[in-house]
Design an enzyme around this catalytic site. Structure first.
Site, PDB file in Angstrom:
ATOM      1  N   ARG A  78       0.804  -1.215   0.000  1.00  0.00           N
ATOM      2  CA  ARG A  78       0.000   0.000   0.000  1.00  0.00           C
ATOM      3  C   ARG A  78       0.845   1.276   0.000  1.00  0.00           C
ATOM      4  NH1 ARG A  78      -3.561   2.281   4.665  1.00  0.00           N
ATOM      5  NH2 ARG A  78      -5.441   2.968   3.602  1.00  0.00           N
ATOM      6  N   ALA A  79       2.169   1.096   0.003  1.00  0.00           N
ATOM      7  CA  ALA A  79       3.033   2.268   0.174  1.00  0.00           C
ATOM      8  C   ALA A  79       2.891   3.257  -0.975  1.00  0.00           C
ATOM      9  CB  ALA A  79       4.486   1.832   0.339  1.00  0.00           C
ATOM     10  N   ARG A  85       0.182   4.308  -2.476  1.00  0.00           N
ATOM     11  CA  ARG A  85      -1.064   5.054  -2.440  1.00  0.00           C
ATOM     12  C   ARG A  85      -0.847   6.562  -2.615  1.00  0.00           C
ATOM     13  NH1 ARG A  85      -4.634   6.223   2.490  1.00  0.00           N
ATOM     14  NH2 ARG A  85      -2.697   6.427   3.618  1.00  0.00           N
ATOM     15  N   CYS A 100       9.519  33.595  24.733  1.00  0.00           N
ATOM     16  CA  CYS A 100       9.465  32.160  25.052  1.00  0.00           C
ATOM     17  C   CYS A 100       9.409  31.977  26.560  1.00  0.00           C
ATOM     18  CB  CYS A 100      10.701  31.474  24.490  1.00  0.00           C
ATOM     19  SG  CYS A 100      10.935  29.815  25.143  1.00  0.00           S
ATOM     20  N   CYS A 144      12.685  30.226  28.030  1.00  0.00           N
ATOM     21  CA  CYS A 144      14.029  30.802  27.955  1.00  0.00           C
ATOM     22  C   CYS A 144      14.476  31.341  29.323  1.00  0.00           C
ATOM     23  CB  CYS A 144      14.079  31.919  26.903  1.00  0.00           C
ATOM     24  SG  CYS A 144      14.424  31.312  25.216  1.00  0.00           S
ATOM     25  N   HIS A 191      17.591  28.545  22.881  1.00  0.00           N
ATOM     26  CA  HIS A 191      16.257  28.376  22.293  1.00  0.00           C
ATOM     27  C   HIS A 191      16.290  27.694  20.919  1.00  0.00           C
ATOM     28  CE1 HIS A 191      12.001  29.574  21.776  1.00  0.00           C
ATOM     29  NE2 HIS A 191      12.314  29.930  20.543  1.00  0.00           N
ATOM     30  N   ASN A 206       7.877  15.584  23.628  1.00  0.00           N
ATOM     31  CA  ASN A 206       7.098  15.801  22.408  1.00  0.00           C
ATOM     32  C   ASN A 206       7.860  16.819  21.589  1.00  0.00           C
ATOM     33  OD1 ASN A 206       4.910  14.188  23.186  1.00  0.00           O
ATOM     34  ND2 ASN A 206       3.996  15.871  24.339  1.00  0.00           N
ATOM     35  N   SER A 219       4.012  22.833  21.882  1.00  0.00           N
ATOM     36  CA  SER A 219       3.595  24.210  21.663  1.00  0.00           C
ATOM     37  C   SER A 219       4.757  25.188  21.752  1.00  0.00           C
ATOM     38  CB  SER A 219       2.493  24.584  22.655  1.00  0.00           C
ATOM     39  OG  SER A 219       2.873  24.228  23.965  1.00  0.00           O
ATOM     40  N   HIS A 231      11.405  25.612  22.010  1.00  0.00           N
ATOM     41  CA  HIS A 231      12.535  25.553  22.941  1.00  0.00           C
ATOM     42  C   HIS A 231      12.790  24.082  23.320  1.00  0.00           C
ATOM     43  CE1 HIS A 231      15.103  27.820  25.881  1.00  0.00           C
ATOM     44  NE2 HIS A 231      15.261  26.559  26.263  1.00  0.00           N
ATOM     45  N   HIS A 256      12.924  20.952  25.036  1.00  0.00           N
ATOM     46  CA  HIS A 256      12.496  20.559  26.376  1.00  0.00           C
ATOM     47  C   HIS A 256      11.740  19.240  26.344  1.00  0.00           C
ATOM     48  CE1 HIS A 256       8.661  22.125  24.853  1.00  0.00           C
ATOM     49  NE2 HIS A 256       8.056  21.577  25.894  1.00  0.00           N
ATOM     50  N   GLN A 258       9.392  16.458  29.276  1.00  0.00           N
ATOM     51  CA  GLN A 258       8.505  16.519  30.429  1.00  0.00           C
ATOM     52  C   GLN A 258       8.699  15.295  31.315  1.00  0.00           C
ATOM     53  OE1 GLN A 258       4.389  17.733  29.941  1.00  0.00           O
ATOM     54  NE2 GLN A 258       4.709  18.109  27.762  1.00  0.00           N
ATOM     55  N   HIS A 318      10.900   3.811  29.044  1.00  0.00           N
ATOM     56  CA  HIS A 318      10.215   2.799  29.845  1.00  0.00           C
ATOM     57  C   HIS A 318      11.254   2.119  30.731  1.00  0.00           C
ATOM     58  CE1 HIS A 318       6.296   2.219  27.294  1.00  0.00           C
ATOM     59  NE2 HIS A 318       6.277   3.292  28.043  1.00  0.00           N
ATOM     60  N   HIS A 325      14.435   0.849  28.244  1.00  0.00           N
ATOM     61  CA  HIS A 325      14.412   1.146  26.809  1.00  0.00           C
ATOM     62  C   HIS A 325      13.739   2.487  26.560  1.00  0.00           C
ATOM     63  CE1 HIS A 325      10.730  -1.225  27.668  1.00  0.00           C
ATOM     64  NE2 HIS A 325      10.140  -0.554  26.684  1.00  0.00           N
ATOM     65  N   HIS A 355      11.459   4.564  23.620  1.00  0.00           N
ATOM     66  CA  HIS A 355      10.700   4.488  22.362  1.00  0.00           C
ATOM     67  C   HIS A 355      10.763   5.816  21.623  1.00  0.00           C
ATOM     68  CE1 HIS A 355       8.631   0.669  23.124  1.00  0.00           C
ATOM     69  NE2 HIS A 355       8.392   1.058  24.365  1.00  0.00           N
ATOM     70  N   PHE A 371      -1.646   8.845   9.468  1.00  0.00           N
ATOM     71  CA  PHE A 371      -2.778   9.094  10.350  1.00  0.00           C
ATOM     72  C   PHE A 371      -3.193   7.791  11.025  1.00  0.00           C
ATOM     73  CE2 PHE A 371      -2.895  12.781   7.654  1.00  0.00           C
ATOM     74  CZ  PHE A 371      -3.395  13.780   8.472  1.00  0.00           C
ATOM     75  N   GLU A 376      -7.450   2.183  12.650  1.00  0.00           N
ATOM     76  CA  GLU A 376      -6.452   2.096  13.713  1.00  0.00           C
ATOM     77  C   GLU A 376      -7.054   2.394  15.093  1.00  0.00           C
ATOM     78  OE1 GLU A 376      -6.115   3.325  10.762  1.00  0.00           O
ATOM     79  OE2 GLU A 376      -4.070   3.141  10.007  1.00  0.00           O
TER      80      GLU A 376
END
Ligand SMILES: O=P(O)(O)O[C@H]1O[C@H](CO)[C@@H](O)[C@H](O)[C@H]1O
Ligand SMILES: O=P(O)(O)O[C@H]1O[C@H](CO)[C@@H](O)[C@H](O)[C@H]1O
Lengths: 348, 348
Positions: A28-29, A31, A52, A55, A115, A155, A163, A166, A168, A170, A283, A298, A300, A314, A319
């Site tokens: 399907r690659a 598509r 920011c 900062c 930053h 993220n 959002s 900078h 970072h 969590q 993890h 490990h 991810h 998506f 899914e």
């Protein structure tokens, strides 16, 4: 009937960490894509942005002021998902309306005062400082009596809900072991109880023998595309030694981890010559005071992009309702990632 | 210590369909947002678009030509994730490299020849025709000996990876029962074996008594925000009667389903006065020829938007690594959805 070929025929693969199957559709690659495309912003950011809230020296949304920090800087998230307070609660057992209060602490870790940087563009020593702080935070938070799990993650990129560019990550530290970690632990434990060895240690040994999905290897860590990866360029970094958590790391292992993170994220950036978005996280054993010989450290990496900087995979519809699905095979992705340079495209 | 209040304090809730916990953070809803915003395109579409590969009489990417259809139109997906062919395969048992070929059929269902419509803007009779086709497809595909599960779903909106605004859904029919359906079935079965009744029938009865999360109700169906919903405006439509699958529907029930789908999706559109994106799909008994007294027909709606047409909830980082998380509580969302009109904003 033709005979099965995993490069051409749809198939399912088994994920032993989650005890779940995924659907692979290699055919399907090709598509065509007429759907949403992602914005790519490649403007050069300033080393310090007065607007920011991460900062050095700037005032945050809630009025607090960041220290004039250099290097790594940690503070409590102003809009955390958890609260430290203990609350009184009387449990009500119910088939359909089970609920329990959850205590915890959310922290933000700035990786650098600069930053404009990202992990792949930082020096190994500076990434090693991030690893040191992860270790300290895991220890400090894990030692609190009401904290039984410490989730460290990053993220990166707007498409991953980040959002602020900078650099970072969590930490969400909480009383309960979260669902996905609990499931992973269950499967690690099942394997350990049966074989007396670590699932991931045995798996990585086999992968090193086969050498088809390995992206990077150094003295202490391996980065590979797992056989059961669902995101197009998903990878996992696994310690060669069965290390249960960050506390067991030697200084050398921390440098090795910093180095493999730098190389892996550099390959990611080089793939489409953009700052590559992903969610990544560690993890490791929960901080619940129990023995966890089944655990194996490990990390991810879940990057969403599929065929270009603009087109992501998506995870929707089928899914969300039925099963994770991928088009390009893990082996094809591994081949591509393996062959990409570890010299960052911006520094060429 | 203050005493626990589910409107103010972080807590976890239990999802009995998936046997999983989720994290609810009511105090976090006021978090400012500086991250990615979604494009909203509210241009009026033509009833027929010569460039749309789903419109009547148009030629598709692979050269095939759509019939000059009116109403509902079904055809095989040109870029399916599955293939019909049987392939020869000898299983190799392995802890880490388990894989098996998967056969199946992917279909596209155009809901209407009118390119500019969406389900909420269609007449109940026309939505009923869609339900009729779902029923026929479930029967026809389910009767094939190698098809053991038929997943019916719709991705709506660019943000849900939908690449064409023409009103349409999909069917993925396959040999295996997919992971999430298998997990749901396991939990429905556990409950049925223990109580001799349907988990969802008992749950909906309780929800109707409490009347806090109910959005819509008619003779045969209830639409509500489940106690354990993860998406900000997630809902579920459940049949009042324990219906195992679409084949057991009476004509009246099909009209009732069409009607509640119209009202629910109209409320969604009215929420932010845009065509509301979501992935929706049906969970019902597999077509594996076994008895399934545990099954109870339901339809999930997973919409991504959070506080406006532009700001969605990102399920990233913590959610990918640890556990699903939401800010606004299910009760707050239910209150909002309940009070929204069922007259479409465009028709006012
Ligand atoms: O087949 P489509 O609509 O082009 O594709 C969309 O739905 C599929 C099924 O949910 C997903 O696998 C794809 O990632 C998504 O883009
Ligand atoms: O706290 P942030 O970075 O603003 O928020 C981001 O990461 C969180 C943890 O993965 C998610 O719950 C949010 O949906 C996402 O937008």
């Amino acid at each position: 009937n033709s005979s099965f070929n995993q490069k051409n025929h749809p198939h399912r693969r088994y994920n032993p960490l989650l005890n779940e199957w995924i659907l692979v559709s290699p055919q399907r690659a090709k598509r065509p894509w007429q759907g949403q495309t992602e914005k790519t912003s490649e403007e050069q950011l300033p080393a310090h942005d007065p607007n920011c809230y991460l900062c050095s020296g700037n005032v945050r949304v809630n009025g607090e002021k960041n220290l004039d920090y250099k290097g790594v800087y940690v503070f409590d998230n102003d809009f955390g998902s958890l609260m430290k307070d203990e609350v009184e609660f009387s449990e009500d057992s119910s088939d359909f309306f089970s609920l329990k209060p959850e205590r915890g602490i959310n922290r933000v870790i700035c990786f650098s005062e600069n930053h404009s940087l990202t992990l792949p563009e930082m020096e190994i020593d500076d990434i090693k400082n991030v690893v040191d702080v992860w270790q300290k935070q895991y220890e400090e938070l894990g030692n609190l009596d009401y904290i039984n799990h410490v989730q460290i993650f990053e993220n990166k990129g707007q498409v991953m809900g980040c959002s602020n560019p900078h650099p970072h990550g969590q930490i969400w530290a909480q009383s309960s072991v979260p669902s996905i970690v609990a499931k992973t632990q269950e499967n690690l434990k099942k394997y350990f109880d049966k074989n007396g060895t670590s699932l991931l240690e045995d798996y990585v040994k086999k992968e090193l023998e086969i050498n088809e999905r390995i992206i990077l290897e150094n003295e202490d860590f391996v980065a590979l595309v797992p056989f059961w990866a669902v995101w197009p360029y998903e990878t996992i970094i696994v310690s060669k030694r069965k290390i249960e958590n960050l506390l067991d790391f030697s200084k050398n292992e921390k440098i090795s981890l910093a180095s493999i993170i730098k190389d892996l994220t550099t390959k990611y950036d080089n793939l489409f010559e953009i700052s590559f978005p992903y969610s990544a996280g560690i993890h490791q054993s929960p901080t619940d005071g129990k023995l966890h010989p089944e655990w194996h450290f490990h990390m991810h990496f879940y990057p969403p992009l599929l065929r270009s900087a603009e087109v992501k995979k998506f995870m929707v519809g089928y899914e969300m309702l039925a099963e994770a699905q991928r088009d390009i095979t893990p082996e094809q992705s591994a081949e591509i990632l393996k062959n990409i340079s570890t010299i960052h495209y911006k520094s060429k």
